[in-house]
Design an enzyme around this catalytic site. Structure first.
Site, short mmCIF file in Angstrom:
data_model
loop_
_atom_site.label_atom_id
_atom_site.label_comp_id
_atom_site.label_asym_id
_atom_site.label_seq_id
_atom_site.Cartn_x
_atom_site.Cartn_y
_atom_site.Cartn_z
N GLY A 95 2.28 2.69 10.98
CA GLY A 95 3.74 4.09 11.08
C GLY A 95 4.32 4.37 12.16
O GLY A 95 4.95 5.31 12.20
N HIS A 152 -9.27 1.03 4.78
CA HIS A 152 -8.14 1.34 6.00
C HIS A 152 -8.49 1.99 6.79
O HIS A 152 -9.51 3.19 6.71
CB HIS A 152 -6.87 1.69 4.57
CG HIS A 152 -6.05 1.99 5.91
ND1 HIS A 152 -5.03 3.21 6.28
CD2 HIS A 152 -4.85 1.28 5.13
CE1 HIS A 152 -4.31 2.36 6.34
NE2 HIS A 152 -3.24 1.39 5.86
N LYS A 173 0.08 4.28 -0.34
CA LYS A 173 -0.70 5.54 0.07
C LYS A 173 -0.48 6.51 -0.40
O LYS A 173 -0.28 6.29 -1.65
CB LYS A 173 -0.04 5.69 1.68
CG LYS A 173 -0.29 4.77 2.44
CD LYS A 173 0.15 4.37 3.97
CE LYS A 173 -0.04 3.52 4.82
NZ LYS A 173 -0.32 3.79 6.44
N GLU A 210 -5.10 -4.67 10.50
CA GLU A 210 -4.00 -3.56 10.45
C GLU A 210 -4.25 -3.01 12.41
O GLU A 210 -5.16 -2.34 12.02
CB GLU A 210 -4.10 -2.96 9.65
CG GLU A 210 -4.17 -2.89 8.66
CD GLU A 210 -3.52 -2.47 7.43
OE1 GLU A 210 -2.22 -3.01 6.70
OE2 GLU A 210 -3.99 -1.29 6.93
N SER A 217 3.57 -1.79 10.83
CA SER A 217 5.20 -1.96 10.52
C SER A 217 5.94 -3.27 10.53
O SER A 217 6.49 -3.62 11.11
CB SER A 217 5.68 -1.30 11.82
OG SER A 217 5.10 0.04 12.27
N GLU A 266 -7.37 4.82 7.76
CA GLU A 266 -6.39 6.15 7.45
C GLU A 266 -7.91 6.65 6.61
O GLU A 266 -7.82 8.46 6.42
CB GLU A 266 -5.59 6.15 7.34
CG GLU A 266 -4.59 6.20 7.63
CD GLU A 266 -2.97 4.96 7.08
OE1 GLU A 266 -3.24 5.69 5.65
OE2 GLU A 266 -2.52 5.15 7.29
N ASN A 303 0.78 -1.27 -0.12
CA ASN A 303 0.09 -0.40 0.02
C ASN A 303 0.69 1.03 0.12
O ASN A 303 1.47 1.34 1.06
CB ASN A 303 -0.68 0.10 1.20
CG ASN A 303 -1.88 1.05 1.17
OD1 ASN A 303 -1.82 1.78 0.33
ND2 ASN A 303 -2.36 1.16 2.48
P1 13P Z 1 3.24 0.64 7.57
O1 13P Z 1 3.57 -0.85 6.84
O2 13P Z 1 4.40 2.14 7.08
O3 13P Z 1 3.39 0.86 9.13
O4 13P Z 1 1.49 1.12 7.18
C1 13P Z 1 0.49 -0.42 7.20
C2 13P Z 1 -0.70 0.31 6.79
O5 13P Z 1 -1.39 0.89 7.02
C3 13P Z 1 -0.43 -0.50 5.17
O6 13P Z 1 -1.76 -0.49 4.96
#
Ligand code: 13P
Length: 251
Positions: free
Chosen positions: A174, A96, A12, A168, A214, A98, A10
């Protein structure tokens, strides 16, 4: 028959067009003929070009990060599931954290997006996961169960068989703070158990459940060795070809 192992990147909101092209080419060049399915989920602007990069590569697929549930209409700034399908996208991330947090996406809205993705023959990658305060209160299992129940349990067995889940935990996204392999395994086994209770053991056994948060080359092997962790949804580490491919190869 075993369930499909998947590592999805992803991206983002990262990478200009040139950067995205270079990253995708670099990833594709490094991936050998493996059984793990690799899904690249770049921002919308990259999808059409990446469809030509991934076309014909047996174990690489294209995914989007979001879609609208209507096919077309006056929804400025949105992209529909139908449009994605028309350029060769096969997977769409939905729910997601976010998008839930910054764009106020609710379980009910996500159910509509899931329906739209399935109706165009694509696979939703449905994300679920709790915030830190919910984990600390010890109600994370119930919380995730509600998310899955509200957005996925209206589906038929046939429809659900196309869904990929991604657990997640928000506190791990992150932050560099990964769920321990045991924490991931506990939640994944729980998710599989609620799928079994609703859709039956056979379908639960075949459902791919990814871990995200992460995940990086230094911890992916241990996470993926858990019996109910079938791969990962990778954020930051998917932006560096060597790291992403190292995660892909960690099964
Ligand atoms: P990170 O791997 O940067 O923690 O993000 C995970 C994520 O949100 C994947 O969709």
């Amino acid at each position: 028959m075993n369930r499909q192992r998947i590592v999805a990147g992803n991206w983002k909101m990262n990478k200009t067009f040139d950067e995205g092209r270079d990253l995708a080419l670099s990833i594709v060049k490094r991936i050998g003929p493996i059984e793990t399915l690799v899904i690249l989920c770049p921002p919308f602007i990259h999808l059409n070009y990446l469809a030509s990069v991934t076309k014909g590569i047996a174990n690489v697929r294209l995914g989007a990060q979001n879609c609208h549930f209507e096919n077309s209409g006056a929804f400025t700034g949105e992209v529909s599931a139908l449009m994605l399908q028309s350029i060769g996208v096969e997977y769409v991330i939905v729910g997601h954290s976010e998008r839930r947090a910054y764009f106020a996406e609710t379980n009910e809205l996500l159910a509509k997006k899931v329906d739209a993705i399935l109706s165009h023959g694509m696979h939703p990658i449905f994300c679920c996961g709790e915030k830190l305060d919910i984990r600390e209160a010890g109600t994370h299992l119930e919380f995730v169960s509600q998310q899955i129940n509200d957005s996925l349990f209206h589906l038929s067995k046939k429809q659900f068989s196309k869904v990929v889940l991604a657990y997640e935990p928000i506190w791990a996204i992150g932050t560099g703070k990964t769920a321990s392999p045991l924490q991931a395994q506990e939640m994944h086994a729980y998710i599989r158990s609620i799928i079994a209770a609703h859709f039956g053991d056979d379908l639960a056994f075949l459902t791919t459940i990814l871990y995200g948060g992460s995940c990086k080359p230094s911890n992916s092997k241990e996470l993926f060795s858990q019996p109910d962790v079938d791969g990962g949804l990778i954020g930051g580490a998917s932006l560096v070809a060597e790291d992403f491919v190292s995660i892909v190869n960690s099964f």
